[in-house]
Design a protein around this motif. Structure first.
Motif, PDB file in Angstrom:
ATOM      1  N   SER A 289      72.083  43.081  41.193  1.00  0.00           N
ATOM      2  CA  SER A 289      71.240  43.909  40.349  1.00  0.00           C
ATOM      3  C   SER A 289      70.898  43.177  39.059  1.00  0.00           C
ATOM      4  O   SER A 289      71.484  42.137  38.739  1.00  0.00           O
ATOM      5  CB  SER A 289      71.875  45.273  40.108  1.00  0.00           C
ATOM      6  OG  SER A 289      73.178  45.120  39.690  1.00  0.00           O
ATOM      7  N   ARG A 290      69.936  43.751  38.352  1.00  0.00           N
ATOM      8  CA  ARG A 290      69.370  43.078  37.176  1.00  0.00           C
ATOM      9  C   ARG A 290      70.447  42.655  36.183  1.00  0.00           C
ATOM     10  O   ARG A 290      70.427  41.554  35.647  1.00  0.00           O
ATOM     11  CB  ARG A 290      68.369  44.025  36.503  1.00  0.00           C
ATOM     12  CG  ARG A 290      67.589  43.387  35.384  1.00  0.00           C
ATOM     13  CD  ARG A 290      66.572  44.332  34.784  1.00  0.00           C
ATOM     14  NE  ARG A 290      67.188  45.476  34.146  1.00  0.00           N
ATOM     15  CZ  ARG A 290      67.215  46.714  34.645  1.00  0.00           C
ATOM     16  NH1 ARG A 290      66.636  46.950  35.800  1.00  0.00           N
ATOM     17  NH2 ARG A 290      67.799  47.697  34.012  1.00  0.00           N
ATOM     18  N   ALA A 291      71.402  43.559  35.986  1.00  0.00           N
ATOM     19  CA  ALA A 291      72.445  43.270  35.007  1.00  0.00           C
ATOM     20  C   ALA A 291      73.153  41.952  35.341  1.00  0.00           C
ATOM     21  O   ALA A 291      73.440  41.150  34.451  1.00  0.00           O
ATOM     22  CB  ALA A 291      73.450  44.410  34.998  1.00  0.00           C
ATOM     23  N   LEU A 292      73.401  41.745  36.605  1.00  0.00           N
ATOM     24  CA  LEU A 292      74.123  40.532  36.992  1.00  0.00           C
ATOM     25  C   LEU A 292      73.235  39.290  36.859  1.00  0.00           C
ATOM     26  O   LEU A 292      73.702  38.210  36.490  1.00  0.00           O
ATOM     27  CB  LEU A 292      74.669  40.665  38.413  1.00  0.00           C
ATOM     28  CG  LEU A 292      75.688  41.789  38.594  1.00  0.00           C
ATOM     29  CD1 LEU A 292      76.252  41.788  40.001  1.00  0.00           C
ATOM     30  CD2 LEU A 292      76.814  41.664  37.580  1.00  0.00           C
ATOM     31  N   ALA A 293      71.958  39.468  37.166  1.00  0.00           N
ATOM     32  CA  ALA A 293      71.049  38.332  37.002  1.00  0.00           C
ATOM     33  C   ALA A 293      70.967  37.959  35.520  1.00  0.00           C
ATOM     34  O   ALA A 293      70.943  36.774  35.158  1.00  0.00           O
ATOM     35  CB  ALA A 293      69.672  38.685  37.548  1.00  0.00           C
ATOM     36  N   GLN A 294      70.953  38.988  34.666  1.00  0.00           N
ATOM     37  CA  GLN A 294      70.915  38.697  33.230  1.00  0.00           C
ATOM     38  C   GLN A 294      72.210  38.042  32.767  1.00  0.00           C
ATOM     39  O   GLN A 294      72.208  37.147  31.932  1.00  0.00           O
ATOM     40  CB  GLN A 294      70.678  40.000  32.457  1.00  0.00           C
ATOM     41  CG  GLN A 294      69.216  40.393  32.516  1.00  0.00           C
ATOM     42  CD  GLN A 294      68.994  41.823  32.114  1.00  0.00           C
ATOM     43  OE1 GLN A 294      69.910  42.645  32.181  1.00  0.00           O
ATOM     44  NE2 GLN A 294      67.784  42.128  31.716  1.00  0.00           N
ATOM     45  N   PHE A 295      73.292  38.488  33.355  1.00  0.00           N
ATOM     46  CA  PHE A 295      74.583  37.887  33.030  1.00  0.00           C
ATOM     47  C   PHE A 295      74.554  36.390  33.360  1.00  0.00           C
ATOM     48  O   PHE A 295      74.989  35.546  32.572  1.00  0.00           O
ATOM     49  CB  PHE A 295      75.685  38.596  33.829  1.00  0.00           C
ATOM     50  CG  PHE A 295      77.012  37.916  33.741  1.00  0.00           C
ATOM     51  CD1 PHE A 295      77.836  38.086  32.634  1.00  0.00           C
ATOM     52  CD2 PHE A 295      77.455  37.088  34.767  1.00  0.00           C
ATOM     53  CE1 PHE A 295      79.058  37.439  32.553  1.00  0.00           C
ATOM     54  CE2 PHE A 295      78.670  36.444  34.697  1.00  0.00           C
ATOM     55  CZ  PHE A 295      79.476  36.623  33.583  1.00  0.00           C
ATOM     56  N   ILE A 296      73.984  36.064  34.535  1.00  0.00           N
ATOM     57  CA  ILE A 296      73.895  34.648  34.937  1.00  0.00           C
ATOM     58  C   ILE A 296      73.014  33.890  33.946  1.00  0.00           C
ATOM     59  O   ILE A 296      73.325  32.784  33.513  1.00  0.00           O
ATOM     60  CB  ILE A 296      73.336  34.531  36.378  1.00  0.00           C
ATOM     61  CG1 ILE A 296      74.320  35.155  37.374  1.00  0.00           C
ATOM     62  CG2 ILE A 296      73.055  33.084  36.734  1.00  0.00           C
ATOM     63  CD1 ILE A 296      73.768  35.287  38.781  1.00  0.00           C
ATOM     64  N   SER A 297      71.893  34.536  33.591  1.00  0.00           N
ATOM     65  CA  SER A 297      70.964  33.870  32.681  1.00  0.00           C
ATOM     66  C   SER A 297      71.617  33.587  31.323  1.00  0.00           C
ATOM     67  O   SER A 297      71.528  32.479  30.789  1.00  0.00           O
ATOM     68  CB  SER A 297      69.736  34.759  32.524  1.00  0.00           C
ATOM     69  OG  SER A 297      68.908  34.249  31.530  1.00  0.00           O
ATOM     70  N   ILE A 298      72.325  34.577  30.798  1.00  0.00           N
ATOM     71  CA  ILE A 298      72.938  34.414  29.473  1.00  0.00           C
ATOM     72  C   ILE A 298      74.050  33.358  29.507  1.00  0.00           C
ATOM     73  O   ILE A 298      74.196  32.552  28.603  1.00  0.00           O
ATOM     74  CB  ILE A 298      73.505  35.769  28.984  1.00  0.00           C
ATOM     75  CG1 ILE A 298      72.362  36.746  28.721  1.00  0.00           C
ATOM     76  CG2 ILE A 298      74.351  35.592  27.717  1.00  0.00           C
ATOM     77  CD1 ILE A 298      72.802  38.179  28.585  1.00  0.00           C
ATOM     78  N   ASN A 299      74.804  33.381  30.589  1.00  0.00           N
ATOM     79  CA  ASN A 299      75.977  32.494  30.650  1.00  0.00           C
ATOM     80  C   ASN A 299      75.751  31.240  31.481  1.00  0.00           C
ATOM     81  O   ASN A 299      76.692  30.623  31.959  1.00  0.00           O
ATOM     82  CB  ASN A 299      77.169  33.279  31.216  1.00  0.00           C
ATOM     83  CG  ASN A 299      77.558  34.394  30.284  1.00  0.00           C
ATOM     84  OD1 ASN A 299      78.064  34.147  29.207  1.00  0.00           O
ATOM     85  ND2 ASN A 299      77.262  35.619  30.677  1.00  0.00           N
TER      86      ASN A 299
END
Ligand SMILES: O=P(O)(O)OC[C@H]1O[C@@H](O)[C@H](O)[C@@H](O)[C@@H]1O
Length: 815
Positions: A289-299
């Protein structure tokens, strides 16, 4: 005027002395402060800002008194602004990712743009255009329909590819051209298309996707998978309520610690004694889900990758509040025991192709490809009757269900040439599960009491062995088997290696279905030895006589040079000495010792020692005419590549050229810039211009003085053959292509597609041996599937211990 004025001034001065002093002091202070402040420009902006403010307060003159104020303030403001926006971005991302307390989450984020359902990236690479085209034909909308899918269903579907290591070369240009026509690529400029870089690709895709599209889910799919887009959309929608969902066919599974294993993990030692992975979604298809994709992007900078992309993704979510959704519809092999119904399954594996004997050539074992969706397969059975073994496939052909039974012979052919997906095989009450290793099936025994049928069901942990068996014409063959189950078969007829299989039973050498196994002619396939002449370069028959002669086994071969290595390998020594008849046509007495050896890793080594035992010198040429088994050098067969249910019992099949179905890129590396003699142009000398040798017509060349390592890459089969050689300066590359194939009686018309000869050879400069001298040449072949791919250039020299030389090894040594 002056006095008066002076007095007047004095009067004022009497009153204002303190203020003048104070002004002077202030002015001096301001000046010093200015110098001080200017000298501290390097300081932190906040500190500087405070200084200026203090200065303003003290001088009361502010901006006009300190000329650098504005500059300092502007710098400070800009830096503060930057910090603020960065914090805002991170906060927004964290908030969306659910990593911020609900109390802190503002109502509404001000975004008016419509959020789409999913971005699906189909991970592809160079040389797989045919896979992409197959996908475009089978399940991926193209052109306006692709846009419609986004607009109406909120699904963005794109192929994902990186850039060539040689940025901007023909590989990149081909993709750009393709994209100009199809407009369905995400090209990741920061990703290099190299095997070792692959695990990073999914990470870059998720980062790119989440930065480009606002979607509920981001999914990764392999480019050999059949996806039912509607079903995928429907399934993802059921998980919208989970803020941090990681959806896929969840597994943990064994960590492979041997470099020769297909799923080898160099970091295996990090997984403890149990050697099992953490929970992760299987790589064919998974969504986050989006939250996890954003997590990958940030980290992105701190998330590391393992050898396989699916494991890497799983590792990023360890310890996070992530919902692992084990979605069976995402499983490539979701067949439950006793049932192989795949109803509701989201995809099928497009490589679930069954090779079946062509109806017209049932007895000649000619094959054609039938693509069968596993939804249509009802059952696959292994039947045992007396000593015979049959495999029975029930599948849909057209609109009807067909049952076909193949005896072990066909079955073996299926194994060596077929592309199988996961299947289960029933045998009475027992059940065998079967795993696909590209074109091979390995069986695992689930219950006891199952009969073992060599070579299919051989115990892979059997001790290394050397056996002598007779072929159907009564000719002895030496079978070498190493501890892991890799094997090689050498016929005494010609000293010809006829088979070389990996420990997974996958055949690496080509043998024609029309091969004639009756001496004296050599078998069309395997590794015939051309000696003492190559081709028609001399007065002898084509390729000399050695390949037609009967060799004998040396029961007492000289010991291995490196004794320590002996235990881990199996070998046989064959000898050839000229007969009276041979001496009449080639009057030179010699002893040819051929050591065929299978290393612990499954590499095939052939060491030749030729000794002049006559009274005068002689010259000879030699070539190990290695017929490599490859997927498809160029395709033209038809196959069914997909299907669609149009209603009950009505299925529409998509047919297409096989050339479009599977990647056929086969290339040879290590011959770049070399001179070669072209047998198709009266042996004229040319210089190789291309980067790597690829094939689109007949090739019959002798490359001169090549490096000691040449590699053959077969993208479709995901196989790299490495040919390492010593004492064999030349390399023959031969493929007869269509016309010549038809003229050869022992070769199928279409079989040129499945073979490529790459021979280690000594041709241009024949080898001269004086009386008593001996020549040693060595060839080592390895075949590695993706993951254990060999690197080609800058290989160190042979490790003499890999398959030891003789203890008395001496090149050109007198008797
Ligand atoms: O049919 P043969 O004798 O086994 O030879 C096969 C081919 O072998 C190649 O090495 C030769 O360069 C070809 O010219 C030849 O056709």
């Amino acid at each position: 005027m002056h006095t008066r004025g002076g007095s007047s001034t004095r009067g004022q001065s009497g009153l204002g002395f303190g203020s003048r002093v104070s002004s002077l002091f202030l002015a001096m202070f301001a000046t010093m402060a200015t110098i001080y402040v200017a000298g501290r420009l390097w300081q932190d902006a906040e500190t500087r800002l405070r200084l200026v403010e203090e200065l303003d307060k003290i001088t009361g003159q502010g901006k006009s008194a300190v000329s650098v104020d504005d500059t300092l303030k502007i710098i400070a403001c800009r830096e503060q602004q930057k910090k603020l926006s960065a914090v805002e971005t991170e906060l927004a991302a964290a908030r969306q990712a659910g990593f911020v307390s609900k109390k802190l989450v503002e109502k509404g984020d001000g975004h008016s743009k419509k959020r789409i359902l999913a971005v699906i990236g189909i991970i592809t690479t160079f040389g797989r255009k045919k896979n992409r085209d197959a996908i475009r034909k089978a399940w991926m909308p193209t052109g306006a329909a692709l846009k419609k899918l986004e607009d109406e269903k909120g699904i963005v579907l794109q192929f994902v590819i990186g850039r060539s290591p040689n940025h901007g070369d023909s590989l990149d240009r081909e993709i750009d051209n393709e994209n100009r026509q199809t407009n369905d690529f995400i090209v990741l400029d920061g990703q290099v298309e190299a095997i070792e870089e692959q695990p990073k690709k999914s990470k870059l895709f998720f980062i790119h996707a989440v930065e480009t599209w606002d979607a509920e889910f981001y999914a990764k799919v392999n480019d050999d998978v059949y996806v039912n887009i509607d079903a995928l959309g429907a399934t993802l929608s059921t998980h919208l309520d989970k803020p941090r969902a990681y959806i896929g066919c969840m597994k943990s599974g064994e960590v492979f610690s041997e470099p020769t294993q297909k799923w080898y993990e160099p970091d295996w030692w990090k997984f403890g004694d149990g050697k099992s992975y953490f929970r992760h979604a299987s790589g064919e298809i998974y969504a986050i889900s989006r939250a996890l994709a954003q997590f990958i992007s940030i980290n992105r900078s701190i998330l590391r990758s393992y050898a396989h992309d699916d494991v890497s993704t799983g590792s990023w979510f360890i310890g996070l509040d992530v919902k692992h959704v084990d979605e069976s519809k995402f499983c490539c092999s979701s067949w439950s025991t006793g049932s192989i119904s795949r109803k509701g399954s989201l995809f099928t594996h497009p490589l679930s192709v069954f090779l079946v004997p062509d109806d017209r050539h049932m007895n000649s074992h000619a094959m054609h490809l039938v693509r069968v969706d596993p939804d249509c397969i009802k059952i696959v059975k292994l039947l045992v009757e007396e000593d015979e073994c049959y495999i029975q496939l029930c599948f849909v052909k057209g609109n009807s269900i067909t049952v076909q039974t193949f005896s072990l012979r066909e079955y073996e052919i299926l194994l060596t040439g077929g592309w199988f997906d996961f299947i289960e095989v029933e045998l009475g009450q027992d059940l065998l599960t079967c795993t696909r290793f590209y074109s091979h099936i390995a069986f695992q025994r689930v219950h006891d009491g199952v009969r073992i049928f060599p070579p299919v069901l051989s115990d892979l942990r059997a001790a290394a062995a050397v056996e002598v068996a007779k072929d159907r014409n009564g000719v002895d063959q030496v079978v070498l088997r190493n501890r892991r189950g890799a094997s090689a078969r050498v016929s005494l007829h010609g000293g010809q290696v006829l088979s070389w299989r990996t420990d997974q039973g996958e055949e690496l050498l080509f043998t024609s279905s029309k091969a004639i196994f009756k001496p004296p002619n050599p078998v069309r396939g395997g590794i015939p030895i051309c000696f003492p002449q190559f081709g028609n370069r001399g007065s002898l028959e084509q390729h000399g006589f050695a390949r037609k002669k009967f060799w004998v086994i040396d029961q007492n071969p000289p010991p291995f040079f490196h004794h320590n290595d002996f235990n881990d390998k199996v070998s046989t020594d064959l000898l050839l000495k000229p007969s009276e008849e041979d001496l009449k046509i080639w009057p030179h007495s010699f002893e040819f010792r051929l050591r065929v050896c299978l290393t612990a890793e499954g590499n095939l080594t052939m060491i030749s020692r030729i000794r002049n035992i006559s009274c005068k010198p002689f010259n000879f040429s030699i070539a190990f005419h290695t017929y490599l088994s490859i997927s498809d050098i160029s395709s033209s067969l038809t196959a069914i590549v997909g299907f669609r249910f149009l209603g009950l019992l009505k299925i529409q099949f998509y047919r297409q050229e096989l050339s479009e179905l599977a990647s056929s890129e086969v290339r040879v590396e290590g011959l770049e810039t070399l001179d070669y003699l072209d047998n198709l142009c009266q042996k004229e000398r040319f210089t190789e211009q291309g980067n790597a040798l690829t094939f689109e017509s007949e090739v019959d060349r002798v490359y001169l003085s090549s490096s000691d390592v040449v590699a053959v890459f077969d993208h479709e089969r995901k196989m790299t053959f490495t040919v390492r050689k010593e004492g064999l300066p030349d390399v023959v590359v031969w493929n007869p292509w269509e016309k010549k194939s038809k003229s050869m009686v022992d070769f199928g018309d279409e079989e040129y597609k499945q073979m490529l000869c790459v021979d280690g050879a000594a041709i241009e400069k024949p080898i001269t041996l004086k009386t008593g001298e001996e020549w040693t040449g060595r060839l080592e072949l390895s075949g590695k599937t993706l993951g254990g791919e060999a690197t080609l250039i800058s290989e160190p020299g042979f490790d003499p211990g890999t398959c030891g030389l003789w203890a008395h090894h001496a090149s050109a040594a007198p008797l």
